[in-house]
Design an enzyme around this catalytic site. Structure first.
Site, PDB file in Angstrom:
ATOM      1  N   LYS A   1       1.483  21.056   7.749  1.00  0.00           N
ATOM      2  CA  LYS A   1       2.832  20.959   8.261  1.00  0.00           C
ATOM      3  C   LYS A   1       3.823  20.582   7.151  1.00  0.00           C
ATOM      4  O   LYS A   1       5.019  20.767   7.289  1.00  0.00           O
ATOM      5  CB  LYS A   1       2.900  19.859   9.344  1.00  0.00           C
ATOM      6  CG  LYS A   1       2.028  20.118  10.536  1.00  0.00           C
ATOM      7  CD  LYS A   1       2.047  18.874  11.458  1.00  0.00           C
ATOM      8  CE  LYS A   1       1.062  19.032  12.598  1.00  0.00           C
ATOM      9  NZ  LYS A   1       0.886  17.765  13.318  1.00  0.00           N
TER      10      LYS A   1
ATOM     11  N   ASP B   1      -1.665  18.159  -5.316  1.00  0.00           N
ATOM     12  CA  ASP B   1      -2.280  16.875  -5.653  1.00  0.00           C
ATOM     13  C   ASP B   1      -3.630  17.141  -6.329  1.00  0.00           C
ATOM     14  O   ASP B   1      -3.668  17.479  -7.503  1.00  0.00           O
ATOM     15  CB  ASP B   1      -2.396  16.072  -4.353  1.00  0.00           C
ATOM     16  CG  ASP B   1      -2.830  14.634  -4.543  1.00  0.00           C
ATOM     17  OD1 ASP B   1      -2.607  14.077  -5.618  1.00  0.00           O
ATOM     18  OD2 ASP B   1      -3.412  14.056  -3.601  1.00  0.00           O
TER      19      ASP B   1
ATOM     20  N   ARG C   1       8.211  12.371   8.164  1.00  0.00           N
ATOM     21  CA  ARG C   1       8.533  13.726   7.692  1.00  0.00           C
ATOM     22  C   ARG C   1      10.038  13.974   7.702  1.00  0.00           C
ATOM     23  O   ARG C   1      10.545  14.786   6.950  1.00  0.00           O
ATOM     24  CB  ARG C   1       7.860  14.787   8.583  1.00  0.00           C
ATOM     25  CG  ARG C   1       6.336  14.789   8.538  1.00  0.00           C
ATOM     26  CD  ARG C   1       5.806  16.047   9.211  1.00  0.00           C
ATOM     27  NE  ARG C   1       4.387  15.975   9.540  1.00  0.00           N
ATOM     28  CZ  ARG C   1       3.399  16.278   8.702  1.00  0.00           C
ATOM     29  NH1 ARG C   1       3.667  16.650   7.470  1.00  0.00           N
ATOM     30  NH2 ARG C   1       2.143  16.212   9.092  1.00  0.00           N
TER      31      ARG C   1
HETATM   32  P1  IMP Z   1      -4.478  18.597  -2.432  1.00  0.00           P
HETATM   33  O1  IMP Z   1      -5.348  19.529  -1.641  1.00  0.00           O
HETATM   34  O2  IMP Z   1      -5.196  17.329  -2.800  1.00  0.00           O
HETATM   35  O3  IMP Z   1      -3.791  19.235  -3.607  1.00  0.00           O
HETATM   36  O4  IMP Z   1      -3.398  18.046  -1.472  1.00  0.00           O
HETATM   37  C1  IMP Z   1      -2.457  18.813  -0.940  1.00  0.00           C
HETATM   38  C2  IMP Z   1      -2.001  18.240   0.372  1.00  0.00           C
HETATM   39  O5  IMP Z   1      -2.254  16.853   0.529  1.00  0.00           O
HETATM   40  C3  IMP Z   1      -0.505  18.385   0.441  1.00  0.00           C
HETATM   41  O6  IMP Z   1      -0.183  19.598   1.038  1.00  0.00           O
HETATM   42  C4  IMP Z   1      -0.092  17.202   1.286  1.00  0.00           C
HETATM   43  O7  IMP Z   1      -0.053  17.577   2.630  1.00  0.00           O
HETATM   44  C5  IMP Z   1      -1.148  16.172   1.088  1.00  0.00           C
HETATM   45  N1  IMP Z   1      -0.710  15.114   0.144  1.00  0.00           N
HETATM   46  C6  IMP Z   1      -1.108  14.912  -1.130  1.00  0.00           C
HETATM   47  N2  IMP Z   1      -0.494  13.870  -1.700  1.00  0.00           N
HETATM   48  C7  IMP Z   1       0.349  13.387  -0.761  1.00  0.00           C
HETATM   49  C8  IMP Z   1       1.313  12.310  -0.765  1.00  0.00           C
HETATM   50  O8  IMP Z   1       1.532  11.553  -1.726  1.00  0.00           O
HETATM   51  N3  IMP Z   1       1.982  12.140   0.398  1.00  0.00           N
HETATM   52  C9  IMP Z   1       1.807  12.916   1.498  1.00  0.00           C
HETATM   53  N4  IMP Z   1       0.936  13.941   1.530  1.00  0.00           N
HETATM   54  C10 IMP Z   1       0.216  14.175   0.409  1.00  0.00           C
END
Ligand code: IMP
Ligand code: MG
Length: 184
Positions: free
Chosen positions: A47, A107, A169
């Site tokens: 989302k 991330d 959000r």
């Molecule tokens: P990844 O798969 O670890 O790259 O994370 C991606 C997803 O994790 C993003 O689309 C976010 O929804 C969530 N996410 C990662 N870091 C944060 C943060 O600091 N705050 C909120 N959501 C996060």
């Protein structure tokens, strides 16, 4: 403006509303120049990216369309579980389409590494990644964004679409939560 109930949980502001607005305009212009004369498909990763998507498509005056995909890897924690699951799938054939993935934050890279493979397997012609935020210090997968709005430090951030346990959000800027919010 009066501080909302939610904003009392914010420790500090990392990116202001004005900064987001100015950067989104730049990204929109860059995408316009890259895709002029083509009809890319903006793919919003739900989302978290819904707020950014809404501003980005209006900043990019292309004859484009919009699609949504929802994935889950967090299960209400502040660190990725590493397993990515599709919870809402594409509703159209993307064969031969130029896809612009719109993400809230890059991330660990798990989500985008997974999505890239998934979209290529569905015969997308090209994939361009646009992320509002990039947290490169936490990357475990070799994924880079083609366009990124802001690089942020290794702190859990909320606002402008990003949540903690589905809340915050609708805060209009990017902020860091007070640690006691997720400790308590
Ligand atoms: P990844 O798969 O670890 O790259 O994370 C991606 C997803 O994790 C993003 O689309 C976010 O929804 C969530 N996410 C990662 N870091 C944060 C943060 O600091 N705050 C909120 N959501 C996060
Ligand atoms: Mg997300």
């Amino acid at each position: 403006m009066m501080k909302s109930e939610m904003e009392k949980d914010i420790l500090k502001v990392l990116v202001t509303e004005e900064e987001i607005k100015a950067r989104t305009a730049e990204l929109g212009q860059a995408l316009y120049e890259q895709f002029e004369g083509r009809q890319p498909l903006f793919l919003s990763v739900l989302k978290g990216s819904f707020v950014f998507l809404a501003d980005l498509v209006r900043a990019t005056q292309l004859k484009s369309d919009v699609e949504f995909i929802a994935v889950s890897s967090y299960e209400n924690a502040t660190v990725s579980s590493g397993r990515v699951r599709i919870t809402h799938d594409l509703q159209q054939d993307i064969t031969g389409r130029d896809i612009i993935i719109v993400e809230d934050i890059l991330d660990s890279g798990n989500t985008l590494a997974f999505l890239k493979n998934y979209l290529l397997a569905k015969n997308a012609a090209s994939i361009t990644i646009v992320t509002l935020l990039d947290k490169p210090s936490r990357r475990t997968k070799a994924v880079t964004a083609d366009y990124s709005g802001f690089v942020v430090p290794d702190e859990f951030v909320v606002g402008y679409g990003l949540d903690y346990c589905q809340k915050y959000r609708n805060i209009p800027y990017i902020g860091v939560l007070k640690p006691e919010v997720y400790a308590g």
